[in-house]
Scaffold this active site. Structure first.
Site, mmCIF file in Angstrom:
data_model
loop_
_atom_site.group_PDB
_atom_site.id
_atom_site.type_symbol
_atom_site.label_atom_id
_atom_site.label_comp_id
_atom_site.label_asym_id
_atom_site.label_seq_id
_atom_site.Cartn_x
_atom_site.Cartn_y
_atom_site.Cartn_z
ATOM 1 N N ASN A 148 0.809 -1.228 0.000
ATOM 2 C CA ASN A 148 0.000 0.000 0.000
ATOM 3 C C ASN A 148 0.840 1.275 0.000
ATOM 4 O O ASN A 148 0.398 2.302 -0.497
ATOM 5 C CB ASN A 148 -0.967 0.000 1.190
ATOM 6 N N GLN A 176 -4.643 -3.889 -2.447
ATOM 7 C CA GLN A 176 -4.165 -2.801 -3.311
ATOM 8 C C GLN A 176 -3.968 -3.252 -4.760
ATOM 9 O O GLN A 176 -3.749 -2.417 -5.634
ATOM 10 C CB GLN A 176 -2.843 -2.234 -2.770
ATOM 11 N N SER A 196 -10.822 -5.572 -0.587
ATOM 12 C CA SER A 196 -11.537 -4.477 0.069
ATOM 13 C C SER A 196 -12.292 -3.678 -0.988
ATOM 14 O O SER A 196 -11.770 -3.447 -2.076
ATOM 15 C CB SER A 196 -10.537 -3.577 0.797
ATOM 16 N N HIS A 198 -13.486 -0.442 -0.814
ATOM 17 C CA HIS A 198 -13.294 1.010 -1.004
ATOM 18 C C HIS A 198 -12.025 1.384 -1.763
ATOM 19 O O HIS A 198 -11.846 2.539 -2.137
ATOM 20 C CB HIS A 198 -13.397 1.757 0.338
ATOM 21 N N CYS A 321 2.041 10.421 12.827
ATOM 22 C CA CYS A 321 2.579 11.207 13.922
ATOM 23 C C CYS A 321 1.943 10.728 15.228
ATOM 24 O O CYS A 321 0.733 10.747 15.364
ATOM 25 C CB CYS A 321 2.223 12.657 13.674
HETATM 26 N N1 PMP Z 1 -4.475 -4.371 3.516
HETATM 27 C C1 PMP Z 1 -3.918 -3.407 2.783
HETATM 28 C C2 PMP Z 1 -2.744 -3.741 1.910
HETATM 29 C C3 PMP Z 1 -4.431 -2.112 2.822
HETATM 30 O O1 PMP Z 1 -3.880 -1.154 2.078
HETATM 31 C C4 PMP Z 1 -5.546 -1.836 3.648
HETATM 32 C C5 PMP Z 1 -6.140 -0.447 3.740
HETATM 33 N N2 PMP Z 1 -5.210 0.562 3.961
HETATM 34 C C6 PMP Z 1 -6.082 -2.878 4.417
HETATM 35 C C7 PMP Z 1 -5.525 -4.133 4.319
HETATM 36 C C8 PMP Z 1 -7.275 -2.658 5.314
HETATM 37 O O2 PMP Z 1 -8.423 -2.483 4.519
HETATM 38 P P1 PMP Z 1 -9.863 -2.054 5.103
HETATM 39 O O3 PMP Z 1 -9.818 -0.557 5.136
HETATM 40 O O4 PMP Z 1 -10.844 -2.562 4.105
HETATM 41 O O5 PMP Z 1 -10.021 -2.676 6.433
#
Ligand code: PMP
Length: 377
Positions: A148, A176, A196, A198, A321
């Site tokens: 990510n 991702q 995921s 979103h 932070c």
């Molecule tokens: N795994 C990765 C690689 C992510 O980037 C994220 C979200 N930042 C998550 C898991 C968690 O996802 P969610 O917001 O759907 O809980």
């Protein structure tokens, strides 16, 4: 979205797609509980089963393998807490994989990461063999498909092949990667895959765990018989419908990523031209077309992010932070990068709706902001 803003934080969350919004609005007007046998219930059930097919199609899985969850965090937690003796994981994994990896008495075994962000396979054959020598030992290897913070892609298929030789189960967090590079659960031939909603333009608070039939899975939420008894609780019908619509739409969008890569390359080229001391982390590794992890050694990432925000541009820092101190990005620490880089990196992440003007806004703000932050440091 506010048109005066430039949104370059797609890895945090992608803008909601119109198709997802539409599907959610329709679903909100359906009264039935999907577990009810009457017509209203059957209508709600149909929405969920359609979404299951759409999500399955996106990742080359069978609909029966899809368990809807509240997101990737829940899916990752569920797999990692499924009663393993050993969990193999690299330090670059998301916190929702790392945090539970020692739960229930599991031993966490480290997978090494090279300075370019790609995990190393050497020595793994021996490590896998040592931990799985006892036939009753339950071992899991978990490896994200794409990071990510850096966008670096991982050799999931290679690790899976090695793990299978030793009877070790394989999980990949593809949060991702989906919609940005082709991901096929069937072709990877793994046991679990996390998704995921979103990150692909669906609503927040929805996701899925894809599970191969017969793979170990502890019950983490019990009660009703929803999701074929694997995840109890009345389904979030609207969010699931939105997730399904987003999955169907993103599928058709993969070819757009050629253009996304050109925009990302232009941004990096300009930044390096203006500030030759800049480091683009993972630049020489295979990586997502949409992600740039940029550090000017010694500058505080949080200060840069705030300055960009004031200039109308949303980007993020891998580090957060805490108690007034700029933390380090655990991902960059796992890559062995020095503290003046791990505290300095900002992430710029874009998507198919990003325009040349968005990139120009970022590069136009870059010089002033980096000069001001340099003075303050
Ligand atoms: N795994 C990765 C690689 C992510 O980037 C994220 C979200 N930042 C998550 C898991 C968690 O996802 P969610 O917001 O759907 O809980």
């Amino acid at each position: 979205m506010d048109t005066r803003r430039t949104y370059l934080d797609w890895n945090a969350t992608a803008p909601l797609r119109p198709e997802a919004r539409e599907a959610m609005l329709c679903a909100l007007d359906r009264t039935g509980n999907p577990s009810s046998v009457h017509r209203e219930g059957r209508v709600a059930r149909r929405l969920i089963e359609d979404a299951r097919e759409q999500v399955a199609r996106l990742v080359g899985a069978k609909p029966a393998e899809v368990i809807f969850t509240s997101g990737a965090t829940e899916a990752n937690n569920a797999v990692v807490r499924s009663g393993w003796n050993t969990v193999f994981a690299a330090g670059i994994e998301h916190d929702s994989v790392l945090a539970p990896s020692g739960d229930g008495g599991a031993r966490r075994a480290a997978i090494q990461v090279a300075a370019n962000g790609v995990v190393g396979l050497s020595g793994l054959d021996t490590d896998f063999g040592a931990h799985s020598a006892n036939a009753s030992a339950m071992c899991l290897v978990t490896l994200q498909a794409a990071n990510n913070e850096t966008g670096v892609l991982q050799p999931v298929a290679e690790i899976a092949e090695l793990a299978r030789k030793h009877g070790i189960c394989v999980h990949s967090d593809a949060t991702q990667a989906i919609g940005r590079v082709p991901v096929s659960f069937a072709r990877l031939d793994i046991d679990y895959l996390t998704l995921s909603s979103h990150k692909i333009g669906g609503p927040k608070g929805a996701g899925a765990l894809i599970v191969r039939d017969g793979a170990p899975l502890a019950r983490w939420q019990t009660g009703g018989g929803q999701e074929r008894g694997r995840r109890a609780g009345t389904e979030n019908v609207a969010a699931i419908a939105g997730f399904g619509a987003a999955a169907a739409a993103v599928h058709a969008e993969l070819p757009e990523f050629g253009r996304v890569a050109l925009l990302r390359d232009r941004l990096e080229h300009e930044v390096l031209r203006m500030s030759p001391e800049t480091q683009i982390i993972g630049r020489n590794a295979p990586r997502l077309a949409n992600t740039s992890c940029i550090a000017i050694p010694g500058r505080a990432a949080e200060t840069l992010v705030t300055a960009f925000d004031l200039a109308g541009i949303a980007v993020s820092a891998g580090s957060a932070c805490s108690s007034g101190k700029v933390a380090q990005s655990h991902v960059l620490v796992a890559m062995g990068l020095p503290a003046n880089v791990t505290r300095a990196a900002i992430r710029v992440s874009i998507g198919p709706a990003t325009t040349e003007q968005d990139i120009a806004a970022f590069t136009a703000a870059w010089t002033d902001i980096t000069r001001a932050v340099a003075k303050a440091a």
